[in-house]
Design a protein around this motif. Structure first.
Motif: not given
Length: 134
Positions: A72, A76, A79
């Protein structure tokens, strides 16, 4: 004859059952082999076994959770980096152009926000605090 060869010869004699001497090494080998032939008794306490299995499952769950958080975090981070890269490359500027219609509905917007906040407060008052979410 070396000590190791003597031990090997003595071991072979004991295994074949032909050694019946009175020397201490022969008796020691006989005792050792007699004990090794017996199946050890193992009694498992159910609660102990269950605790060990539960700990193994907990450790696996913690490891999987850490792995999930790692992925995760990497996702992130990727991103954010990709978003910043695109914003820099396209000279992105923030403007309220598409949302200018909200200025004429400000009263409706505030009413909607207060309604949502009120419903959340009522939900917290009605539902028990220890109820698990599915």
């Amino acid at each position: 004859m070396s000590s190791e060869e003597n031990d090997n010869q003595l071991q072979e004699q004991v295994e074949q059952g032909s050694h019946r001497g009175l020397d201490i090494d022969g008796k020691a080998y006989e005792v050792v082999f007699r004990v090794l032939k017996k199946e050890p008794e193992f009694v498992s306490i159910p609660s102990f076994t269950n605790k060990i299995i539960a700990r193994i499952h907990e450790a696996k769950a913690r490891k999987a959770l850490r792995k999930d958080f790692l992925w995760l975090g990497l996702g992130l981070f990727s991103f954010v980096v990709a978003t910043l890269f695109v914003m820099v490359q396209t000279n992105f500027k923030i403007s309220p152009g598409a949302f200018t219609f909200i200025s004429s509905y400000s009263t409706l917007l505030w009413f909607g926000l207060l309604l949502i906040a009120g419903l959340l407060w009522i939900e917290r008052q009605i539902l028990p605090k220890n109820q698990k979410q599915v």
